[in-house]
Structure formats: structure tokens, C-alpha cells
Design a protein around this motif. Sequence first.
Motif, PDB file in Angstrom:
ATOM      1  N   TYR A  78       0.846  -1.207   0.000  1.00 42.46           N
ATOM      2  CA  TYR A  78       0.000   0.000   0.000  1.00 42.46           C
ATOM      3  C   TYR A  78       0.877   1.251   0.000  1.00 42.46           C
ATOM      4  N   TYR A  79       1.884   1.257   0.869  1.00 36.53           N
ATOM      5  CA  TYR A  79       2.764   2.426   0.987  1.00 36.53           C
ATOM      6  C   TYR A  79       3.566   2.645  -0.291  1.00 36.53           C
ATOM      7  N   VAL A  80       4.139   1.565  -0.821  1.00 34.63           N
ATOM      8  CA  VAL A  80       4.987   1.681  -2.009  1.00 34.63           C
ATOM      9  C   VAL A  80       4.174   2.116  -3.226  1.00 34.63           C
ATOM     10  N   VAL A  81       2.986   1.548  -3.396  1.00 31.34           N
ATOM     11  CA  VAL A  81       2.144   1.887  -4.551  1.00 31.34           C
ATOM     12  C   VAL A  81       1.856   3.384  -4.602  1.00 31.34           C
ATOM     13  N   PHE A  82       1.553   3.966  -3.431  1.00 29.73           N
ATOM     14  CA  PHE A  82       1.195   5.380  -3.409  1.00 29.73           C
ATOM     15  C   PHE A  82       2.394   6.284  -3.112  1.00 29.73           C
ATOM     16  N   SER A  83       3.604   5.708  -3.082  1.00 29.29           N
ATOM     17  CA  SER A  83       4.836   6.497  -2.934  1.00 29.29           C
ATOM     18  C   SER A  83       5.854   6.039  -3.983  1.00 29.29           C
ATOM     19  N   TRP A  84       5.339   5.653  -5.134  1.00 34.55           N
ATOM     20  CA  TRP A  84       6.179   4.986  -6.129  1.00 34.55           C
ATOM     21  C   TRP A  84       7.385   5.820  -6.544  1.00 34.55           C
ATOM     22  N   ASP A  85       7.249   7.137  -6.577  1.00 29.85           N
ATOM     23  CA  ASP A  85       8.367   7.984  -6.989  1.00 29.85           C
ATOM     24  C   ASP A  85       9.576   7.829  -6.076  1.00 29.85           C
ATOM     25  N   MET A  86       9.352   7.422  -4.836  1.00 23.19           N
ATOM     26  CA  MET A  86      10.447   7.243  -3.880  1.00 23.19           C
ATOM     27  C   MET A  86      11.221   5.955  -4.147  1.00 23.19           C
ATOM     28  N   TYR A  87      10.612   5.002  -4.859  1.00 22.72           N
ATOM     29  CA  TYR A  87      11.203   3.674  -4.993  1.00 22.72           C
ATOM     30  C   TYR A  87      11.525   3.272  -6.431  1.00 22.72           C
ATOM     31  N   LYS A  88      10.978   3.976  -7.408  1.00 19.66           N
ATOM     32  CA  LYS A  88      11.096   3.532  -8.793  1.00 19.66           C
ATOM     33  C   LYS A  88      12.538   3.479  -9.296  1.00 19.66           C
ATOM     34  N   ASP A  89      13.420   4.283  -8.721  1.00 20.33           N
ATOM     35  CA  ASP A  89      14.813   4.288  -9.168  1.00 20.33           C
ATOM     36  C   ASP A  89      15.712   3.405  -8.312  1.00 20.33           C
ATOM     37  N   ASP A  90      15.163   2.807  -7.299  1.00 22.71           N
ATOM     38  CA  ASP A  90      15.932   1.907  -6.423  1.00 22.71           C
ATOM     39  C   ASP A  90      14.997   0.818  -5.916  1.00 22.71           C
ATOM     40  N   LEU A  91      14.736  -0.174  -6.747  1.00 21.57           N
ATOM     41  CA  LEU A  91      13.715  -1.181  -6.446  1.00 21.57           C
ATOM     42  C   LEU A  91      14.059  -2.007  -5.209  1.00 21.57           C
ATOM     43  N   LEU A  92      15.340  -2.177  -4.925  1.00 19.76           N
ATOM     44  CA  LEU A  92      15.710  -2.960  -3.737  1.00 19.76           C
ATOM     45  C   LEU A  92      15.262  -2.280  -2.452  1.00 19.76           C
ATOM     46  N   SER A  93      15.109  -0.953  -2.489  1.00 17.85           N
ATOM     47  CA  SER A  93      14.684  -0.228  -1.293  1.00 17.85           C
ATOM     48  C   SER A  93      13.246  -0.558  -0.917  1.00 17.85           C
TER      49      SER A  93
END
Length: 286
Positions: A78-93
Motif C-alpha cells: 500500500y505504501y509503495v504503490v502510493f509512494s512509487w516515486d520514492m522507490y522507482k529508481d531503487d527497487l531494492l529499497s
Amino acid sequence: MHTTIEFPNIGVHLESVGDHITIFGFDIAYYGMIIGVGILAGIFIAAWEARRTGQKPDDYFDLAIYAVIFSIIGARVYYVVFSWDMYKDDLLSVFNIRQGGLAIYGGVIAAIITVTVFAKMKRLSAPLLMDTAGLGLVAGQMIGRWGNFFNREAFGEYTDWLLAMRLPVDAVRGSDITDLMREHMETVEGVSYIQVHPTFLYESLWCLLIFVLLLLYRRHKKFDGEVFLLYLAGYGFGRFWIERLRTDQLLLPGIGFPVSQLLAGVLVLVSVLLIFYNRRKASYFD
């Protein structure tokens, strides 16, 4: 990073509040430890309530194994889906939850699905399971919110009211600092501070209130599932106005509306309607 946390208007000054302990060179985040304590407390409260109501506590220990795993996954997704910009460049995070990044509603949704499937497999009553586990859930939320305190996250906009919390700027994420906070920023001995609503505290206290009210009401319920619906309505009502204060809201793509605020409002409405409908139905058959 400076580690002070203050509540200046009530005279509380905490000089050194860390976010982890180190054992044999390995850092263990307080966030994870507190979440763990909340989970354990919730499990044992559910088992205690099961014993009181003549159910098998072992069913809840079995349920907890699946519910904890899938709820953490759901909360993270839920968190990642709606904060995708924070994770899209570092998927391991995506897999690093030690610094936070769990959304309560994602966990609740996953827990409801897990309980429903578990009840069907075990031939148990899903509404009764939810009533019993709901007490543990809200208690766990009450405790778990303090993980946000140590992470300096999930706070609200600038305020100077009684419970205002003061944090060093270098201890929080820059994206959570608003223009209004910057306008009221203070610098003391070279350290810049923001002053904010401690929304983690508001939610923890709100969950405590819900927990107490559910404990008092549960003996008077008219149908199985009513206690859990009251939890959804009560928590949703509080979360709706608390979410408005937060500066780290998860937003719906395209329209920019806080997704958890929208979900909270929907759950309040649906839960209240279901409570009235089922109470009326139960009274009709009495």
C-alpha cells in the motif's frame, strides 16, 4: 544528526532520542522493535478475548502466523504503490522497512482478507474472528504508532498549540517540511528546528480511546462483526481528521487527494450503515 525532541509548551525536553540500538555491530531500529511489541500485544489480547468468549486461543495463534506476514506485506505494498516515486529508481529499497514505510490501512485490508480465508479453511465464523482480533489490532496500532516518534515521521503541519512537537531539521525528511514550517523555523545555537503537530501521538491516543470503548461495549453487541465494524468506524473517523494534518500523505495519482483520508471516510460510512442494518435485522428476529 541532532537527536533532541521537545514539547516546549508542556516543558518536555528529550536531549537524546536515538532511532536504533547496535548489537554486535548490527543496528536494530526502534521502529521495528515497537512494531514487534505491538504485534505481540495484539496477539495476546486476541487470545485473551477468545478465552473469555469460549473460543480456542490456539486458533488465534495459528491465525496470527498468517495475518502478521500478510499484513506487513499489505502495509508495505500500500505504501509503495502510493509512494512509487520514492522507490522507482531503487527497487531494492522496496524491501527495506527498517526506516518505516508501512501503511496501516494496507495492513488492515490484508488482515481482513487473511481472516476471511482462514475462517473458510477452518470452518469458523469470520465476523467472530474479526470481533476478537479487532481488539488486538487496535491495541497494536496504539503501540505501533510510537515507532513514528523514534523515526521523526508521520507528523503534521506547523502549530504552536499545547502539544506542539519541536524537531531538528536535519533529523527529518526534507520532503515532509512545508513552507509554513520554514516560515516559523527557529535556529538555536546553529541548529534549525521545526515545530509540528505530533499526529503519531494523536492517533495513538485515539486508538487507546477506541480500545477502551470497545472493551466496554463488546458484551452488548447485537451480532458478530459489530465490534470490528465499530473499530473501522471509530478509527476511520479519527484517521479522517488526523490525516488532514499530516505532511507525508499518500496521494491518489492524478487528483492529489489523500488516499487514506478517502478510505477512512468510505469505511466510516459503510461501517455505520452495516451496523444500523444488522442491528435492525437482529432486533427484528429477537
